[in-house]
Every structure is written in structure tokens, then in C-alpha cells.
Scaffold this motif. Structure first.
Motif, mmCIF file in Angstrom:
data_model
loop_
_atom_site.group_PDB
_atom_site.id
_atom_site.type_symbol
_atom_site.label_atom_id
_atom_site.label_comp_id
_atom_site.label_asym_id
_atom_site.label_seq_id
_atom_site.Cartn_x
_atom_site.Cartn_y
_atom_site.Cartn_z
ATOM 1 N N ASP A 13 7.239 -26.403 -27.255
ATOM 2 C CA ASP A 13 8.294 -25.781 -26.442
ATOM 3 C C ASP A 13 9.591 -26.592 -26.458
ATOM 4 N N ASN A 61 10.061 -24.466 -20.014
ATOM 5 C CA ASN A 61 8.927 -24.114 -19.155
ATOM 6 C C ASN A 61 9.146 -22.803 -18.415
ATOM 7 N N LYS A 107 5.060 -18.169 -24.139
ATOM 8 C CA LYS A 107 6.489 -18.485 -24.245
ATOM 9 C C LYS A 107 6.861 -18.871 -25.672
HETATM 10 CA CA CA Z 1 7.030 -28.182 -21.404
#
Ligand code: CA
Ligand code: UD1
Length: 499
Positions: free
Chosen positions: A106, A228, A25
């Protein structure tokens, strides 16, 4: 702010399993920039040296960081992802500062101001740990912050009781820790009995219980959203994009239906410009003042000077465009096109690897590839540069003032000289000297009265007539056209008549 005594540790080794994609990601693009680069740039703004912990797709993530030209980044591999506490432990050898700023890769909305604030607060309080918390309506996925009787701890969602899950104060995921505390406690972290992971936030409870000083700073949720899932990514990119659009609005740019526009981080737009509905402005694009970009146009890695109009539904990539130019609608410029000033490029025109000089016109249905077109040139409708012979590409040169008639086929390599003229419908396969007129087409001949004869014959046939012979229609032979029931056939070489 004591940045000289701080090192950052950024965690980016995880598998991104909640993304359900193969790619990490952290490589996802948010407004044209990989997610991992957002927090790294915020740290870079403070000149804080960075330890980056990589694991899953380490090479690809590192390549993104290197290609962004980031300096002062040490990479540590966490071969097995055993949890965030374990990830930080892996970086132990790089702890060369008094304070270690730990954050997750993230968190693309993290601002340099917030980092500065946390470092300041940490410095003032002399706490072992300074952490950030936020209140959020839907805390799903986050660790919950529980504070009771002066003790503070973080419980991960999977480890929460159903009652704890209702708590909407979350661990935002940015911490400043004194190095001595980290060194003495990180090896004491155990595994979660629920997930088996080693949790970094368990250090908070340790510092709290041992009364070493825990400072919790409440921060705005929108600065610390974690990504996420793809839904989180969508939410975060919306926020980023709105930030950019609001910024450019403040600089005098009008966005029609602003919520439909995509804009990348490195785009710049001059005051007085208009950006239509559904426009995508991508990569390193720069648009000058007083420009107009029509609806659903895509512009990528392109520099446009002032007062230029790119009409709707055009795609412009890797190009440089001058001022007072018109492009489109439905035009495509790609792979290194340079357009000078006052040029007109019209609908259904494709231009590739070419330069077009001042005041030239390519207004309808043309392909101009691997070409140098001078100033004041007119390219007639439907003209094609034949740049490819199946093996190699060849160049077309059209000099200043030349007039290329409609529907020309210019077979490269070819040059049309200054102020030359080519007749409409020409196939041009020999260079045209300056001031010459090139005609490359078959001569027309009019057969007087023949259309009527043909029509009459066809009518007769459809009324049930028999095979008839008609006068020949070719220029120079006496072959006959033979009419059958329901069809008129000719000698195939003549290509005249109907079939
Ligand atoms: Ca996270
Ligand atoms: C984490 C926190 C949670 C907090 C939230 C804030 C833990 C255990 N939980 O949860 O309290 O509310 O962030 O966003 O820390 N990573 C590694 N190595 C690993 C595991 C993860 O480098 O072994 C990296 C991931 O690539 C990611 C970051 O650490 O960039 C955070 O991991 P993630 O799994 O997203 O943690 P959360 O569940 O969001």
C-alpha cells in the motif's frame, strides 16, 4: 548496487478494513493503474525477483498482476492474516538471496530511486536491518520510531502510550534485512498484547538489542505514504496526478485549471496542445501535438493525431482520430471508431464502430453505427443509420463523395454508392447506385388557401360556433373533416388536422 543478491517480499494479504469497502484497497485505481502495481513496477525496474504475499481477494489481486504482464513474481498465500510478521514468515521458502527487501503493497509513491538508495546504504553498512523512517506532522496510523540510549524500536500506534503517540518520526515501511538475520529471528516474534497481531517491525528492536546493526535512513514522507483509508487514497492520487501534469507541462502542454484535470499514468500528450478545465484523459490515450481538448471532455483509450480539436463536453472512447479533425461539442465516439484527417464531427453526433474517411462531415445530430463512410462524404443533420433490428446488427456503407440529405433514415444493411445523392427526409431501404439520386419520402402537395380556412373555422368554434363541415384536405378522397367544439378531428388514417 547488489541487486543480484536481493529478493523482494511485498505484503498484500490484508483485509483493507480501514477502507470500509469490500474490494481490496490494493485493487484501487490510482491514475488508471491498480495500487499494487506501483511498488511492483518500481522493483521490476531494478530486476529484483518478487515474492508477493496474498490473502484477501488473492485471485483478483493476482489477476491484476498477471494482466500487467509482470514476470518474476512468485505468489505465496497467507490464508489467515495474523500480522505483517506472520506474512513475511509465510514467504520463508522463497528467500533465495542474501538480502530480503520487504515492503508493503500500500505504498504507491515509492520510487525506484529510493529503493536503490536503501539497497546501497544497506550494502555499505553491513547492518542486519536497514529501515526507512520519515518525519510527519500528523503521524496517525503509523508505527512510531523510538530511539534512546543507542537502542531503536518501533511501537505500533495502537500499542503506544499517549506520550509515545506524540512522536512524529514514523516507520515508513521499507526494510532491507540480511537473510541470515531474518531466518534466525522471525520465528521469535511474539503477538502484540494489544491487538494479538504478529508485528514485523518488532524485528528492529531485536536487532538493536542484540547489537546486530540497525541502520535507519530518513526518507521524504511523500515517497512512502501508506494508504489505509479512502482519504489517504485521495491524497496519494493527488500527488501522482500532479506529478504527471507537471511532467507534461515540462513537455510543452498547457493545462487550463490544472487542478481540475484527471490524467492517467499511460497518457501521452504532444507539445503545444491545450487541455481544458475538467478534462479526463484516461487509459492508453495519446494526443498529438497542437491539439485542443475543450472543457469537460472525456477521452479514453484513444489515439489522436496532431492539430485536432475535440470541443467541450465530448466523450471519445476506443477510437483513432486523424489530424485537423473537429469533434463536438457534445459528441460521442465509442467502441472502435476510426476517423481519418480533416473530418468534421459536430454537436450531438454519436458514432459507434465506424470508419469515417478523409474530409467527410457529420456535423449535426446524427447516429452513425456499424458503418463505413468514405472520403468527402456529407451526412446531413439528423441522419440515423438503423443498424439494429432487435436481433442483429447490420452494416451501412456510404461511398466516397456521397451526399446524404438531412434527416435520412438509412436502414441497414444498406449501401449508398459513390457520389450518390439522397434527398432530405428520405427513408432509404434499397441500395443507392453510384451517381444516383434517391428520394424516399411522400410527395408534398400544397392546398392553396386551406390554412386560412382552417384558421377561420377554429376561431368561429372558439367563439361558441356549432359543428361545421369543411372541405376535405386529403389528397385523394372525399372524407370530411368534422370540426367539433374546441377541437378539429380528422380521419385518423389521414393524419391531417388537429386533435
Ligand atoms: Ca498501511
Ligand atoms: C504498517 C507498519 C507500521 C508502519 C506502516 C507504514 C506493521 C505492524 N506496522 O502499519 O509500523 O508505520 O505500515 O505504512 O507492520 N498485510 C499482510 N498480512 C497481514 C497484515 C497486513 O499481507 O497479516 C499487508 C497489508 O495488505 C498491507 C501491508 O501488509 O499491504 C501493511 O499492512 P497495514 O495493515 O496497512 O499496516 P499499517 O497499519 O499501515
Amino acid at each position: 548496487m547488489a541487486t543480484s543478491t536481493t529478493r523482494a517480499v511485498v505484503l498484500a494479504a490484508g483485509k483493507s478494513s480501514r477502507f470500509k469497502t469490500k474490494k481490496s484497497k490494493l485493487l484501487s485505481s490510482i491514475c488508471g493503474q491498480e495500487m499494487i502495481l506501483y511498488p511492483l513496477h518500481a522493483l521490476e525496474a531494478h530486476k529484483i525477483p518478487i515474492t508477493l504475499i496474498l490473502g484477501h481477494q488473492a485471485e483478483e489481486v493476482e489477476a491484476a498482476v498477471v494482466s500487467a504482464g509482470m514476470k518474476d513474481v512468485s505468489v505465496i498465500l497467507q490464508a489467515e492474516q495474523l500480522g505483517t510478521g506472520h506474512a513475511v514468515l509465510c514467504s520463508k521458502d522463497t528467500w533465495d538471496a542474501d538480502n530480503i527487501l520487504i515492503l508493503y503493497g500500500d505504498m504507491p509513491l515509492l520510487s525506484k530511486e529510493l529503493i536503490g538508495q536503501l539497497l546501497d546504504e544497506h550494502e555499505k553498512s553491513a547492518a542486519a536491518v536497514t529501515l526507512s523512517t520519515a518525519y510527519v506532522l500528523d503521524p496517525t496510523g503509523y508505527g512510531r520510531v523510538l530511539e534512546r540510549d543507542g537502542l531503536i524500536e518501533i511501537i505500533e500506534e495502537k500499542d503506544c502510550t499517549s506520550e509515545q503517540r506524540l512522536v512524529n518520526r514514523i516507520n515508513a515501511g521499507v526494510y532491507v534485512m540480511r537473510r541470515d538475520f531474518l531466518e534466525s529471528h522471525i520465528t521469535k516474534l511474539g503477538k502484540s498484547s494489544v491487538t494479538g497481531e504478529i508485528y514485523l517491525p518488532d524485528l528492529i528492536a531485536m536487532a538493536s538489542q542484540e547489537n546486530l546493526g540497525v541502520k535507519a535512513i530518513s526518507v521524504p514522507y511523500d515517497l512512502v505514504r501508506g494508504v489505509n483509508t479512502l482519504q489517504d487514497l485521495w491524497g496519494v492520487e493527488q500527488i501522482k496526478r500532479s506529478e504527471f501534469i507537471k511532467y507534461w507541462m515540462a513537455q510543452g502542454v498547457r493545462f487550463e485549471l490544472a487542478q481540475s484535470i484527471h490524467i492517467d499514468i499511460n497518457v501521452t500528450i504532444g507539445a503545444g496542445s491545450f487541455i481544458g478545465t475538467g478534462v479526463h484523459l484516461l487509459g492508453n490515450t495519446s494526443i498529438g501535438e497542437e491539439c485542443f481538448v475543450g472543457a469537460f471532455t472525456i477521452i479514453e483509450d484513444t489515439i489522436i493525431a496532431e492539430n485536432t480539436t475535440i470541443h467541450s463536453h465530448s466523450v471519445v472512447q476506443h477510437s483513432i482520430i486523424g489530424s485537423n479533425v473537429h469533434v463536438g461539442p457534445f459528441a460521442r465516439l465509442r467502441q472502435n471508431v476510426t476517423v481519418a484527417n480533416d473530418v468534421q464531427i459536430g454537436n450531438f453526433v454519436e458514432i459507434k464502430t465506424a470508419t469515417i474517411g478523409d474530409s467527410s462531415k457529420v456535423k449535426h445530430l446524427s447516429y452513425i453505427g456499424d458503418a463505413t463512410v468514405g472520403a468527402g462524404v456529407n451526412i446531413g443533420a439528423g441522419t440515423v443509420t438503423c443498424n439494429y433490428d432487435g436481433v442483429k446488427k447490420s452494416v451501412t456503407i456510404i461511398e466516397d463523395g456521397a451526399f446524404v440529405g438531412s434527416n435520412n433514415t438509412l436502414i441497414a444493411p444498406i449501401a449508398v454508392g459513390k457520389n450518390a445523392y439522397t434527398a432530405a427526409g428520405s427513408v432509404v431501404n434499397t441500395d443507392v447506385p453510384a451517381d444516383a439520386l434517391a428520394i424516399g419520402r411522400t410527395r408534398q402537395e400544397n392546398k392553396l388557401g386551406y390554412a386560412k380556412k382552417l384558421r377561420d373555422a377554429m376561431k368561429k368554434d372558439s367563439a361558441g360556433g356549432h359543428i361545421e363541415k369543411m372541405k376535405p384536405i386529403s389528397h385523394d378522397n372525399d372524407d370530411e373533416i368534422i370540426q367539433f367544439r374546441g377541437a378539429v378531428k380528422t380521419d385518423p388514417d389521414q393524419k391531417i388536422g388537429f386533435e
